[in-house]
Write a protein that holds these residues in place. Sequence first.
Motif, PDB file in Angstrom:
ATOM      1  N   VAL A 616       1.061  -1.506  -0.016  1.00 53.43           N
ATOM      2  CA  VAL A 616       0.105  -0.336  -0.015  1.00 53.43           C
ATOM      3  C   VAL A 616       0.615   1.688   0.351  1.00 53.43           C
ATOM      4  O   VAL A 616       0.592   1.933  -1.103  1.00 53.43           O
ATOM      5  CB  VAL A 616      -1.101   0.159   1.319  1.00 53.43           C
ATOM      6  CG1 VAL A 616      -1.710   1.104   1.605  1.00 53.43           C
ATOM      7  CG2 VAL A 616      -1.883  -0.960   1.233  1.00 53.43           C
ATOM      8  N   ASN A 617       1.549   1.653   0.939  1.00 55.09           N
ATOM      9  CA  ASN A 617       2.914   2.565   0.701  1.00 55.09           C
ATOM     10  C   ASN A 617       4.204   1.900   1.238  1.00 55.09           C
ATOM     11  O   ASN A 617       4.624   1.210   1.941  1.00 55.09           O
ATOM     12  CB  ASN A 617       2.367   3.663   2.124  1.00 55.09           C
ATOM     13  CG  ASN A 617       3.154   4.254   2.256  1.00 55.09           C
ATOM     14  OD1 ASN A 617       4.351   4.902   1.575  1.00 55.09           O
ATOM     15  ND2 ASN A 617       2.899   5.555   3.001  1.00 55.09           N
ATOM     16  N   PRO A 618       5.100   1.917   0.191  1.00 60.37           N
ATOM     17  CA  PRO A 618       6.266   1.443   0.178  1.00 60.37           C
ATOM     18  C   PRO A 618       7.262   1.952   1.159  1.00 60.37           C
ATOM     19  O   PRO A 618       7.779   1.189   1.840  1.00 60.37           O
ATOM     20  CB  PRO A 618       7.395   1.530  -1.567  1.00 60.37           C
ATOM     21  CG  PRO A 618       5.890   1.958  -2.076  1.00 60.37           C
ATOM     22  CD  PRO A 618       4.211   2.320  -1.272  1.00 60.37           C
ATOM     23  N   ASP A 619       6.937   3.473   0.694  1.00 59.50           N
ATOM     24  CA  ASP A 619       8.056   3.896   1.878  1.00 59.50           C
ATOM     25  C   ASP A 619       7.828   3.650   3.535  1.00 59.50           C
ATOM     26  O   ASP A 619       8.752   3.481   4.155  1.00 59.50           O
ATOM     27  CB  ASP A 619       8.155   5.752   1.439  1.00 59.50           C
ATOM     28  CG  ASP A 619       9.207   5.951   2.438  1.00 59.50           C
ATOM     29  OD1 ASP A 619      10.051   6.243   2.416  1.00 59.50           O
ATOM     30  OD2 ASP A 619       8.283   7.024   3.519  1.00 59.50           O
ATOM     31  N   GLY A 620       6.279   3.690   4.084  1.00 60.14           N
ATOM     32  CA  GLY A 620       6.373   3.033   5.343  1.00 60.14           C
ATOM     33  C   GLY A 620       6.494   1.823   5.235  1.00 60.14           C
ATOM     34  O   GLY A 620       6.507   1.248   6.351  1.00 60.14           O
ATOM     35  N   LEU A 621       5.725   0.732   4.116  1.00 60.51           N
ATOM     36  CA  LEU A 621       6.375  -0.523   4.879  1.00 60.51           C
ATOM     37  C   LEU A 621       7.956  -0.473   4.883  1.00 60.51           C
ATOM     38  O   LEU A 621       8.937  -1.084   6.132  1.00 60.51           O
ATOM     39  CB  LEU A 621       6.184  -0.897   3.683  1.00 60.51           C
ATOM     40  CG  LEU A 621       6.555  -2.762   3.148  1.00 60.51           C
ATOM     41  CD1 LEU A 621       6.224  -3.870   4.298  1.00 60.51           C
ATOM     42  CD2 LEU A 621       5.682  -3.329   1.949  1.00 60.51           C
ATOM     43  N   ARG A 622       8.957   0.011   4.042  1.00 61.95           N
ATOM     44  CA  ARG A 622      10.496   0.519   4.778  1.00 61.95           C
ATOM     45  C   ARG A 622      10.559   0.289   5.464  1.00 61.95           C
ATOM     46  O   ARG A 622      11.300  -0.057   6.227  1.00 61.95           O
ATOM     47  CB  ARG A 622      11.275   0.782   3.586  1.00 61.95           C
ATOM     48  CG  ARG A 622      11.442   0.386   2.120  1.00 61.95           C
ATOM     49  CD  ARG A 622      12.257   1.054   1.416  1.00 61.95           C
ATOM     50  NE  ARG A 622      12.276   0.951  -0.334  1.00 61.95           N
ATOM     51  CZ  ARG A 622      12.776  -0.125  -1.059  1.00 61.95           C
ATOM     52  NH1 ARG A 622      13.224  -0.650   0.106  1.00 61.95           N
ATOM     53  NH2 ARG A 622      12.845  -0.565  -1.719  1.00 61.95           N
ATOM     54  N   ASN A 623       9.862   1.917   6.441  1.00 62.89           N
ATOM     55  CA  ASN A 623      10.481   1.901   8.370  1.00 62.89           C
ATOM     56  C   ASN A 623       9.889   1.416   8.870  1.00 62.89           C
ATOM     57  O   ASN A 623      10.780   0.992   9.434  1.00 62.89           O
ATOM     58  CB  ASN A 623       9.060   3.456   7.397  1.00 62.89           C
ATOM     59  CG  ASN A 623      10.675   4.221   8.515  1.00 62.89           C
ATOM     60  OD1 ASN A 623      10.343   4.733   8.879  1.00 62.89           O
ATOM     61  ND2 ASN A 623       9.161   5.410   8.566  1.00 62.89           N
ATOM     62  N   GLN A 624       8.876   0.803   8.324  1.00 63.02           N
ATOM     63  CA  GLN A 624       8.235  -0.840   9.374  1.00 63.02           C
ATOM     64  C   GLN A 624       8.927  -1.852   9.534  1.00 63.02           C
ATOM     65  O   GLN A 624       9.120  -2.108  10.638  1.00 63.02           O
ATOM     66  CB  GLN A 624       6.656  -1.123   8.827  1.00 63.02           C
ATOM     67  CG  GLN A 624       5.814  -0.198   9.828  1.00 63.02           C
ATOM     68  CD  GLN A 624       5.702  -0.094  11.112  1.00 63.02           C
ATOM     69  OE1 GLN A 624       4.672  -1.517  11.363  1.00 63.02           O
ATOM     70  NE2 GLN A 624       5.813   0.714  11.638  1.00 63.02           N
ATOM     71  N   ILE A 625       9.088  -2.034   7.926  1.00 63.07           N
ATOM     72  CA  ILE A 625      10.874  -3.957   7.922  1.00 63.07           C
ATOM     73  C   ILE A 625      11.674  -3.150   8.695  1.00 63.07           C
ATOM     74  O   ILE A 625      12.611  -3.525   9.844  1.00 63.07           O
ATOM     75  CB  ILE A 625      10.840  -3.623   6.945  1.00 63.07           C
ATOM     76  CG1 ILE A 625       9.200  -4.296   5.811  1.00 63.07           C
ATOM     77  CG2 ILE A 625      11.975  -4.965   6.750  1.00 63.07           C
ATOM     78  CD1 ILE A 625       9.108  -4.184   4.979  1.00 63.07           C
ATOM     79  N   ALA A 626      12.984  -2.424   8.309  1.00 63.82           N
ATOM     80  CA  ALA A 626      13.661  -1.845   8.984  1.00 63.82           C
ATOM     81  C   ALA A 626      13.875  -1.342  10.550  1.00 63.82           C
ATOM     82  O   ALA A 626      14.993  -2.017  11.314  1.00 63.82           O
ATOM     83  CB  ALA A 626      14.452  -0.582   8.150  1.00 63.82           C
ATOM     84  N   GLY A 627      11.961  -0.674  11.234  1.00 68.67           N
ATOM     85  CA  GLY A 627      12.478  -0.860  12.193  1.00 68.67           C
ATOM     86  C   GLY A 627      12.096  -1.899  13.075  1.00 68.67           C
ATOM     87  O   GLY A 627      12.805  -2.395  14.273  1.00 68.67           O
ATOM     88  N   ALA A 628      11.535  -2.860  12.975  1.00 71.24           N
ATOM     89  CA  ALA A 628      10.996  -3.918  13.032  1.00 71.24           C
ATOM     90  C   ALA A 628      12.566  -4.655  13.126  1.00 71.24           C
ATOM     91  O   ALA A 628      12.775  -4.776  14.856  1.00 71.24           O
ATOM     92  CB  ALA A 628       9.737  -4.813  12.364  1.00 71.24           C
ATOM     93  N   LEU A 629      13.264  -4.727  12.480  1.00 71.70           N
ATOM     94  CA  LEU A 629      14.571  -5.212  12.901  1.00 71.70           C
ATOM     95  C   LEU A 629      15.538  -4.542  13.295  1.00 71.70           C
ATOM     96  O   LEU A 629      16.346  -5.417  14.055  1.00 71.70           O
ATOM     97  CB  LEU A 629      14.750  -5.343  11.135  1.00 71.70           C
ATOM     98  CG  LEU A 629      16.687  -6.015  10.842  1.00 71.70           C
ATOM     99  CD1 LEU A 629      16.869  -6.306   9.174  1.00 71.70           C
ATOM    100  CD2 LEU A 629      17.854  -5.382  11.177  1.00 71.70           C
ATOM    101  N   ILE A 630      15.860  -3.697  13.346  1.00 70.90           N
ATOM    102  CA  ILE A 630      16.482  -2.616  15.051  1.00 70.90           C
ATOM    103  C   ILE A 630      15.931  -3.201  15.708  1.00 70.90           C
ATOM    104  O   ILE A 630      17.178  -3.088  16.734  1.00 70.90           O
ATOM    105  CB  ILE A 630      16.666  -1.280  14.265  1.00 70.90           C
ATOM    106  CG1 ILE A 630      17.069  -0.818  12.554  1.00 70.90           C
ATOM    107  CG2 ILE A 630      17.233  -0.523  15.422  1.00 70.90           C
ATOM    108  CD1 ILE A 630      17.265   0.079  12.536  1.00 70.90           C
TER     109      ILE A 630
END
Lengths: 725, 167
Positions: A616-630
């Motif tokens: 739905v929102n690629p930029d928001g998704l990247r933020n969530q994925i990197a955030g979860a990893l960190i």
Amino acid sequence: MSPQREHDGAGRRQFLKTLGGGLLVVLVTRNAFAAPSFGLPNLATNAGSADPLPEEVDAWLHIDGSGAVTVYTGKVEFGQGIRTSLAQEVAEELRVPLSSIEMLMGDTALTPFDLGTFGSRSTPQMGTQLRKAAATARERLVALAAERWHVDAARLTAAAGRVTDPRAHRSFGYGELPAGRRLTEKVRDDVVLTPAAQWSVAGRSASRVGARDIVTGRHQFTSDIRLPGMLHGRVLRPTSIGATLSTLDADAASAMPHVVVVHDGDFAGVVAPSSRAAARALDAMRAAWTPAPGEPPSSRDIFEYLKRAPAHEPGAEHEGPPGGDDPFVRGNAAAALETAEHRVTHSYTVAYIAHVPLEPRAAVAQWTRDTAGDALSIWTGTQRPFAVRDQLASAFSLPTQRVRVIVPDTGSGYGGKHTGEAAVEAARLAKQVGRPVQLVWTREEEFRWAYFRPAGVIDVDAGVRNDGTITAWMFDNYNSGPAGIRPMYSIAHQQVTFHPSASPLRQGSYRALAATANHFARETHVSELAHVIGMDPVSLRLKNIDDPRLRAVVQAAAERFGWGSAPLPSGRGAGIGCGFEKGGYVCTCAEVAVDRATGGVRIVRAVTAFDCGAIVNPDGLRNQIAGALIQGIGGALFEAIDFDHGVIRNASLTDYRVPRFDDVPAVDVVLVDRKDQPSMGAGEAPIMVLAPAVSAAIFGATGVWPRALPMARGGFPGASLQDPR
Amino acid sequence: MRIEIEVNGHRHALDVDPAQSLLSVLRDDLGLTGTKYGCGEGQCGACTVLLGQTAVHACMTPVSAGVGSAVTTIEGLERNGRLHPLQQAFIDEGALQCGYCTPGMIMAGVALLRTSPSPSPNEIARALQGNICRCGTHSRIVSAVQRAAAAAPGGAQVDTGREEGRT
């Protein structure tokens, strides 16, 4: 339907009547409104008439006379970005600019009932519902225009907030079409949604709605609310978990100017004109506490305890995940293990960890009174506003419609804010003083009196053939939970069991629940199986995975990472972990550097490939994925709660370490956009497989398998034992 | 005790204990709630403000330390409706999730840019080591500081509001 829910429906019906002219679209998912008076397809009525409105509504959307769109949803924004992504989905189906949409979220008086914002459900469930509501609205608006012009609706188009008749060169703004009437439309379940491949607003990166208020400090989190006449509260805490208040001397506090002491059983608190006056008054209280009977386990012996303290023992109080003890069985795992070509058996442990939301729990409580009696309004950051409303109604013996819970966009939760402790406490204090009271938990209170990600023990016993086929799988999880417990590998003989224990600490949800613990144990074990038979761990996984979407993320992550392309220097290692949870397919590869003298582990780089369907929102998704990893780095390497005698021993950010800038590796996110698949949530799955990628990487660097989360608190203990090369 | 401090270009005379934390005075006495409480032990950086040109943890700073030097909070960065380059960069980079750490991050970043106009990623990470982001937005925050540095060649200078906005 419960009587309570009927009352709620009545309250919301009243609210809906205040909306005025325009088009209202409601989503009714339960059959309570299959009544003939609410029949399909058209419910257009004239303004002011007593049109029937649904009570069991899951979402609604209103377009006013100016064309402004308001979406009402019980979901809440905690940093995951759904205020933006849900609006994108509505804008897409409604064919309006994103900026014309206002999201009204998490207000029990104004928004439809919602179970809560957890479990990665907002995108697959609420997103789909709102898309249907928006598409229904659009079709109704087109039909209205067709009626006005006496033309076939098929020749009309809807775009940019207008219905246009291209042949006649004429158009109506959406707001003009109801022509002052209030029209109500029920969402059609068979409404045709725009395929993701044709999206133009959804599917593209959108800047965060509300970001300007965040960067200027204007956004009011719960602790920033300042009501007229508002006072500040603090609550007296026990000296240990389960202790009861035996004596209280509050004279000194009571003698302070404008301080009110509230004392009722084990509950004691103070209210004062400022937060520092409240803190001073709290300090002046002298209390004696009687510890809970018995000697509770400590963080040193917790794992033995969890294995011998089943939750169903008499007197056990289990707050953990429901279910358990009924194994999932396929084939005969015990027999297959006996005949396995190679058998690997190990036990893994995971510690209790804290969510540490940067905004601690907070609430503002305001009591009012009218002819119908007392009413309570609460502002608080909870992931479950309706559950907290019910909790408050029950605590104060109020009908639910006399309690309103409002959730300002909140400073994160990660599963840690499902409950309403601060709300109940603030309401107790406010009730006594008859003025609004704000209560903000200290960081120490947040560590001591919130709840934790469960600790657990996971025993894994597995068999593998020389060719890499996993032949047997016995998996026993004690206390950490059943989420993500079943292997995504095609294994003929499996026995998988969750055994709930009587946890000595209060425990509950945490981002991805037990899927992180289960993936840590499973994926570390699978990497070891590969090592034992001398097979590449990526190849072994691909040999045992049938699901093409999981295979695709494994291949995507390995390729971007450059898996196996170059030998690593001494002291470095690489590892991989993969999994599937809540509709998300994820694979992480990580490279670590281990300092053999200190055991210090640094994650040098990580690649995560993720597939959650149509994005739905690629930029928001990247933020969530990197955030979860960190965020996952903390639980993987150094976060753990220390406790003994019912006392949390590291209840501060000085003593409890969370990831900081120097812990953060180079993170590369590979998005696998499956426009042919439904959009699923992404808040949780990306946290699951960092830990096993890191454990295998640590083994690569040291030759020793980590089997405990956290792996390297104060250094990885196996760092200096041997050199694998 | 009567204390006079200057915050975002405005002078305030307050009757407070001089040992009281600057954070509590900003939030409770002056209503400047953009500066956040996160830990009260100087560990999380959510309360970062500028004292003169220096970033400090307002929760560990007695209000008396603010006497004689200009205090700048997140509310003091915007000029006539125009965001500070670093505020704009946080939006442009999508460098926030829940946003609770954001004001403190921005203030720490502003302090860095004043002493180091074009910092390297490592310098930025070092300067922000005392600020916690629980949502894991670190990489974008570093990018935002770099973007702001690039947007204002020679350093993202910001006045402290002494000249304008005083009442």
